[in-house]
Design an enzyme around this catalytic site. Sequence first.
Site, mmCIF file in Angstrom:
data_model
loop_
_atom_site.group_PDB
_atom_site.id
_atom_site.type_symbol
_atom_site.label_atom_id
_atom_site.label_comp_id
_atom_site.label_asym_id
_atom_site.label_seq_id
_atom_site.Cartn_x
_atom_site.Cartn_y
_atom_site.Cartn_z
ATOM 1 N N GLU A 1 -2.149 -11.085 -4.217
ATOM 2 C CA GLU A 1 -2.956 -10.816 -5.401
ATOM 3 C C GLU A 1 -3.223 -9.325 -5.517
ATOM 4 O OE1 GLU A 1 -6.787 -12.930 -7.252
ATOM 5 O OE2 GLU A 1 -7.322 -11.561 -5.635
ATOM 6 N N ARG B 1 -6.060 -5.652 2.067
ATOM 7 C CA ARG B 1 -6.570 -6.413 3.193
ATOM 8 C C ARG B 1 -5.906 -7.782 3.247
ATOM 9 N NH1 ARG B 1 -7.038 -10.495 0.875
ATOM 10 N NH2 ARG B 1 -8.663 -11.197 -0.557
ATOM 11 N N ALA C 1 -18.477 -4.160 -8.531
ATOM 12 C CA ALA C 1 -17.949 -5.335 -7.827
ATOM 13 C C ALA C 1 -18.271 -5.278 -6.336
ATOM 14 C CB ALA C 1 -16.442 -5.437 -8.043
ATOM 15 N N ARG D 1 -5.930 -3.798 -3.859
ATOM 16 C CA ARG D 1 -6.804 -3.315 -4.931
ATOM 17 C C ARG D 1 -6.357 -1.920 -5.346
ATOM 18 N NH1 ARG D 1 -12.683 -3.453 -3.263
ATOM 19 N NH2 ARG D 1 -12.172 -5.665 -3.222
ATOM 20 N N GLU E 1 -21.912 -6.258 -6.011
ATOM 21 C CA GLU E 1 -22.060 -7.691 -6.271
ATOM 22 C C GLU E 1 -21.536 -8.515 -5.101
ATOM 23 O OE1 GLU E 1 -21.031 -11.696 -7.733
ATOM 24 O OE2 GLU E 1 -19.646 -10.174 -6.987
ATOM 25 N N SER F 1 -12.454 -16.681 6.817
ATOM 26 C CA SER F 1 -12.515 -16.720 5.356
ATOM 27 C C SER F 1 -11.505 -17.711 4.797
ATOM 28 C CB SER F 1 -12.252 -15.319 4.790
ATOM 29 O OG SER F 1 -12.315 -15.328 3.387
ATOM 30 N N LYS G 1 0.839 -1.207 0.000
ATOM 31 C CA LYS G 1 0.000 0.000 0.000
ATOM 32 C C LYS G 1 0.871 1.253 0.000
ATOM 33 C CE LYS G 1 -2.682 -0.903 3.545
ATOM 34 N NZ LYS G 1 -3.765 -0.759 4.535
#
Length: 210
Positions: free
Chosen positions: A139, A45, A151, A77, A154, A51, A20
């Site tokens: 990722e 994150r 997104a 992201r 969704e 999860s 970041k």
Amino acid sequence: MEIDWDNFLWPYNEAVRELKVKFRSLRQGFLTKGEHSPIEFVIGRVKTVDSIKEKMTRRVISPDVIETDMQDIAGIRIVTQFVDDIYKVVDLIHARDDMEVVEERDYIQNAKPSGYRSYHMVINYTVYLPEGPKKLIAEIQIRTLAMNFWATVEHTLNYKYQGVYPDDISERLKSTAEAAYKLDEEMSSIKDEVQEAQKIFTKNKGKEKS
């Protein structure tokens, strides 16, 4: 095999923190030179333990291969203004020597059946722990503001339907995904005007502070 989750996740938290900072610094570098930044904002994150466990069960991933088989424990992201910016960011990442791209999936040109669009990159990244360097997988998702809005909605709906949407919801999601992409195309057509306006705004804002 019992996992010490605090110890296991610490390097991933460090990787997200460092990534970041690096991408936000890259954005600031463009702005400091008075140039358009292909990066609008950056978030990151680390997957929660619940999860991770859910995905281990769903994908039948054993604890001894979790570091190699689960590529999104650490997630970054990068959100852009324009579709072209996505590919500029991709090139910037390829040009770096502090991360190695090991996999790419272009869901911009090849949208998922749901309508989802984004550019995914899987990288090897090294963090430095007290016991020495550790290479791990992270990722990176790169998408426009419009794609990110879609997104996010969704993803929220998925909590309710667990990916099995009623037909009318599924069709509306596909329709709104196409509308979002049309918006991206329209904004790209006036990109030069938008960027010129942003330069004027930034210049005037600088005068106000002086």
